[in-house]
Design a protein around this motif. Sequence first.
Motif, PDB file in Angstrom:
ATOM      1  N   GLU A 132      -0.613  59.768 -75.202  1.00  0.00           N
ATOM      2  CA  GLU A 132      -0.698  61.098 -75.806  1.00  0.00           C
ATOM      3  C   GLU A 132      -1.928  61.856 -75.301  1.00  0.00           C
ATOM      4  OE1 GLU A 132      -0.293  63.209 -80.170  1.00  0.00           O
ATOM      5  OE2 GLU A 132      -0.586  61.040 -80.069  1.00  0.00           O
ATOM      6  N   LYS A 133      -3.074  61.172 -75.286  1.00  0.00           N
ATOM      7  CA  LYS A 133      -4.312  61.809 -74.819  1.00  0.00           C
ATOM      8  C   LYS A 133      -4.229  62.140 -73.323  1.00  0.00           C
ATOM      9  CE  LYS A 133      -7.919  59.401 -75.869  1.00  0.00           C
ATOM     10  NZ  LYS A 133      -9.170  58.646 -75.998  1.00  0.00           N
ATOM     11  N   LEU A 134      -3.656  61.235 -72.543  1.00  0.00           N
ATOM     12  CA  LEU A 134      -3.518  61.474 -71.104  1.00  0.00           C
ATOM     13  C   LEU A 134      -2.564  62.630 -70.826  1.00  0.00           C
ATOM     14  CD1 LEU A 134      -3.352  57.782 -69.825  1.00  0.00           C
ATOM     15  CD2 LEU A 134      -5.227  59.395 -69.462  1.00  0.00           C
ATOM     16  N   LEU A 135      -1.462  62.693 -71.580  1.00  0.00           N
ATOM     17  CA  LEU A 135      -0.488  63.775 -71.392  1.00  0.00           C
ATOM     18  C   LEU A 135      -1.115  65.130 -71.719  1.00  0.00           C
ATOM     19  CD1 LEU A 135       2.542  64.282 -70.683  1.00  0.00           C
ATOM     20  CD2 LEU A 135       2.955  64.307 -73.147  1.00  0.00           C
ATOM     21  N   PHE A 136      -1.869  65.186 -72.811  1.00  0.00           N
ATOM     22  CA  PHE A 136      -2.538  66.426 -73.209  1.00  0.00           C
ATOM     23  C   PHE A 136      -3.528  66.877 -72.130  1.00  0.00           C
ATOM     24  CE2 PHE A 136      -6.075  68.589 -75.404  1.00  0.00           C
ATOM     25  CZ  PHE A 136      -5.382  69.681 -75.923  1.00  0.00           C
ATOM     26  N   ALA A 137      -4.317  65.938 -71.616  1.00  0.00           N
ATOM     27  CA  ALA A 137      -5.299  66.264 -70.572  1.00  0.00           C
ATOM     28  C   ALA A 137      -4.602  66.726 -69.297  1.00  0.00           C
ATOM     29  CB  ALA A 137      -6.191  65.062 -70.289  1.00  0.00           C
ATOM     30  N   LEU A 138      -3.505  66.048 -68.939  1.00  0.00           N
ATOM     31  CA  LEU A 138      -2.759  66.425 -67.738  1.00  0.00           C
ATOM     32  C   LEU A 138      -2.176  67.825 -67.884  1.00  0.00           C
ATOM     33  CD1 LEU A 138      -1.589  65.590 -64.963  1.00  0.00           C
ATOM     34  CD2 LEU A 138       0.385  64.672 -66.202  1.00  0.00           C
ATOM     35  N   GLU A 139      -1.579  68.108 -69.039  1.00  0.00           N
ATOM     36  CA  GLU A 139      -0.983  69.420 -69.268  1.00  0.00           C
ATOM     37  C   GLU A 139      -2.037  70.521 -69.162  1.00  0.00           C
ATOM     38  OE1 GLU A 139       1.798  71.773 -72.511  1.00  0.00           O
ATOM     39  OE2 GLU A 139       0.719  69.987 -73.165  1.00  0.00           O
ATOM     40  N   ASN A 140      -3.178  70.341 -69.817  1.00  0.00           N
ATOM     41  CA  ASN A 140      -4.237  71.351 -69.767  1.00  0.00           C
ATOM     42  C   ASN A 140      -4.766  71.555 -68.355  1.00  0.00           C
ATOM     43  OD1 ASN A 140      -4.115  71.921 -72.473  1.00  0.00           O
ATOM     44  ND2 ASN A 140      -5.743  70.504 -73.042  1.00  0.00           N
ATOM     45  N   SER A 141      -4.968  70.461 -67.630  1.00  0.00           N
ATOM     46  CA  SER A 141      -5.523  70.569 -66.285  1.00  0.00           C
ATOM     47  C   SER A 141      -4.534  71.220 -65.319  1.00  0.00           C
ATOM     48  CB  SER A 141      -5.937  69.192 -65.771  1.00  0.00           C
ATOM     49  OG  SER A 141      -6.981  68.676 -66.555  1.00  0.00           O
ATOM     50  N   LEU A 142      -3.263  70.860 -65.427  1.00  0.00           N
ATOM     51  CA  LEU A 142      -2.253  71.482 -64.559  1.00  0.00           C
ATOM     52  C   LEU A 142      -2.170  72.987 -64.837  1.00  0.00           C
ATOM     53  CD1 LEU A 142       0.600  68.812 -64.712  1.00  0.00           C
ATOM     54  CD2 LEU A 142      -0.709  69.451 -62.673  1.00  0.00           C
ATOM     55  N   SER A 143      -2.170  73.339 -66.113  1.00  0.00           N
ATOM     56  CA  SER A 143      -2.103  74.759 -66.496  1.00  0.00           C
ATOM     57  C   SER A 143      -3.303  75.532 -65.967  1.00  0.00           C
ATOM     58  CB  SER A 143      -2.022  74.907 -68.016  1.00  0.00           C
ATOM     59  OG  SER A 143      -0.825  74.363 -68.503  1.00  0.00           O
ATOM     60  N   LYS A 144      -4.505  74.938 -66.087  1.00  0.00           N
ATOM     61  CA  LYS A 144      -5.726  75.593 -65.587  1.00  0.00           C
ATOM     62  C   LYS A 144      -5.661  75.830 -64.090  1.00  0.00           C
ATOM     63  CE  LYS A 144      -8.928  72.971 -67.550  1.00  0.00           C
ATOM     64  NZ  LYS A 144     -10.220  72.358 -67.832  1.00  0.00           N
ATOM     65  N   ASN A 145      -4.906  74.970 -63.389  1.00  0.00           N
ATOM     66  CA  ASN A 145      -4.807  75.067 -61.941  1.00  0.00           C
ATOM     67  C   ASN A 145      -3.581  75.850 -61.482  1.00  0.00           C
ATOM     68  OD1 ASN A 145      -7.135  73.544 -60.774  1.00  0.00           O
ATOM     69  ND2 ASN A 145      -6.334  71.971 -62.141  1.00  0.00           N
ATOM     70  N   GLY A 146      -2.961  76.627 -62.404  1.00  0.00           N
ATOM     71  CA  GLY A 146      -1.906  77.550 -62.004  1.00  0.00           C
ATOM     72  C   GLY A 146      -0.489  77.004 -62.004  1.00  0.00           C
ATOM     73  N   ILE A 147      -0.267  75.855 -62.613  1.00  0.00           N
ATOM     74  CA  ILE A 147       1.081  75.278 -62.663  1.00  0.00           C
ATOM     75  C   ILE A 147       1.653  75.479 -64.063  1.00  0.00           C
ATOM     76  CG2 ILE A 147       2.444  73.150 -62.418  1.00  0.00           C
ATOM     77  CD1 ILE A 147       1.198  74.111 -59.775  1.00  0.00           C
ATOM     78  N   ASP A 148       2.881  76.002 -64.138  1.00  0.00           N
ATOM     79  CA  ASP A 148       3.590  76.099 -65.417  1.00  0.00           C
ATOM     80  C   ASP A 148       4.081  74.707 -65.786  1.00  0.00           C
ATOM     81  OD1 ASP A 148       3.258  78.877 -65.564  1.00  0.00           O
ATOM     82  OD2 ASP A 148       5.072  79.223 -64.377  1.00  0.00           O
ATOM     83  N   VAL A 149       3.851  74.304 -67.030  1.00  0.00           N
ATOM     84  CA  VAL A 149       4.152  72.938 -67.452  1.00  0.00           C
ATOM     85  C   VAL A 149       5.242  72.935 -68.514  1.00  0.00           C
ATOM     86  CG1 VAL A 149       3.196  70.843 -68.508  1.00  0.00           C
ATOM     87  CG2 VAL A 149       1.795  72.197 -66.943  1.00  0.00           C
ATOM     88  N   ILE A 150       6.234  72.079 -68.308  1.00  0.00           N
ATOM     89  CA  ILE A 150       7.244  71.807 -69.332  1.00  0.00           C
ATOM     90  C   ILE A 150       6.924  70.410 -69.855  1.00  0.00           C
ATOM     91  CG2 ILE A 150       9.689  71.461 -69.836  1.00  0.00           C
ATOM     92  CD1 ILE A 150      10.261  73.310 -67.401  1.00  0.00           C
TER      93      ILE A 150
END
Length: 199
Positions: A143-161
């Motif tokens: 859960e913590k890894l998924l949250f961190a991955l989602e935030n980091s991908l979003s910050k780097n310009g990727i839309d996340v589902i």
Amino acid sequence: SRRNVSQWEDWMDEVADLIREVEVPMIGICFGHQIIAASLGGKVIRADNQSQLVAPVYYQDGSEINALFTHQDHVIDSGEMEVIATSEHCAIAACKHPTRNIRTVQYHPEATSEVIAKAISVKCLNEGISEICIARDGRLSGEKLLFALENSLSKNGIDVINTGMATTPLLYFAAKKSKCKSGVMITGSHNPKNYNGIK
């Protein structure tokens, strides 16, 4: 490193001398952790198989981190170094010297979720991928890894589902149905429950 402390080579003698003699601060990561321990009276052995996994590291001060391990050599005796962290995977995961400014870790602290997400983002953007599906398995660290991955991908310009907790085949299905056909699964696969990884 492509070299192994357990398979000592002549050039390593000079490195060991340098470690014993210099009076500057030193930080050893992975191979550095191993050669510093070996140079200061410790012992390093080679495991039968290479390790490539994310696993919890438990520090003596009570802190805990999830860290990337990718190695085959293991420090089994830290010599002059004091063990300050352990992992189920690696009994001597981090050390410090009692009198000198030397610290070592077996894992790769540079491989944070932010760095990994940035690398995935760059690859996606270079391939013309602007959207990615992500999911995790049922491991507690997921859960913590998924949250961190989602935030980091979003910050780097990727839309996340974010499909949340799901099986790998379900993530594959979700990715296939998305416009960019790409996904990242946080899972330790067949490894024990305390391990985690990304595929």
